[in-house]
Design an enzyme around this catalytic site. Structure first.
Site: not given
Ligand code: ADP
Ligand code: MG
Length: 140
Positions: A11, A51, A59, A87, A114, A117, A128
Site C-alpha cells: 500500500k 474495494y 471507512f 494473511r 497497514n 492487502h 482480485e
Molecule cells: P484486511 O485488509 O485485513 O482484509 P478489511 O478487508 O476488513 O481488512 O479492510 C480493508 C482495509 O480497510 C484494511 O486493510 C484497512 O486498510 C482499512 N480498514 C479496515 N477497517 C478499518 C477501520 N475500522 N478504520 C479505518 N480503516 C479500516
Molecule cells: Mg479484506
C-alpha cells in the site's frame, strides 16, 4: 495442500517509506513466489471497484482516498495454501492486534495505513487477480 494464487498489494504508506523490498522479502521468506508484479498509481474508480465489498462501511471513502494517495505494488503470489499463508505473514488488520514478526506488526502505521492487502478467500483471490492482471502477465 493445494498450490494457490493470491493477490497482494503493497500500500501507499509502504511505497512512500521505500520498504517494498523489505515486505517482498518477508513474503518470499514464507515460501510465497511472486509470479506477477507491477507498480501502479490507481485512479479513484479502480480503488472503488477493488474495494466494492466495503462500499457500505464507514471507512470506505477514507480507504479509497488512501489507496489513491500514492503508488502501490500489485502482485500475484503463488504457493502452497497461498491465501492463508499470505494473511498469516501479513498479520491482523489492526497492527496493534497483529502477532509479533508479522508485516503489519513490524511496518504498519495504523489500522488504515497497514502496509499490505491480501485476498481472503479463493473466490476473492480470483476476482482480485482478474481485476489487476491479464493472464499473459502472470508467469511462474
Ligand atoms: P484486511 O485488509 O485485513 O482484509 P478489511 O478487508 O476488513 O481488512 O479492510 C480493508 C482495509 O480497510 C484494511 O486493510 C484497512 O486498510 C482499512 N480498514 C479496515 N477497517 C478499518 C477501520 N475500522 N478504520 C479505518 N480503516 C479500516
Ligand atoms: Mg479484506
Amino acid at each position: 495442500m493445494a498450490i494457490e494464487r493470491t493477490l497482494s498489494i503493497i500500500k501507499p504508506d509502504a511505497t512512500e517509506r521505500n520498504i517494498t523490498g523489505l515486505i517482498v522479502a518477508r513474503l518470499e521468506g514464507a515460501g510465497l513466489r511472486v509470479v506477477a508484479q507491477q507498480r501502479v498509481w490507481w485512479k479513484k474508480k479502480h480503488a472503488e471497484e477493488f474495494y466494492e465489498m466495503h462500499k457500505k462501511r464507514p471507512f470506505f471513502d477514507d480507504l479509497v482516498k488512501f489507496m489513491v494517495s500514492g503508488p502501490i505494488v500489485i502482485q500475484v503470489l503463488e504457493g502452497e495454501d497461498a491465501i492463508k499463508k499470505n494473511r498469516e505473514v501479513m498479520g491482523a488488520t489492526n497492527p496493534e492486534e497483529a502477532d509479533a514478526g508479522t508485516i503489519r506488526k513490524d511496518f504498519a502505521i495504523s489500522l488504515e495505513k497497514n502496509s499490505v492487502h491480501g485476498s481472503d478467500t479463493p473466490e476473492n483471490a480470483k476476482r482480485e487477480i482478474d481485476l489487476c492482471f491479464k493472464k499473459s502477465e502472470i508467469v511462474g
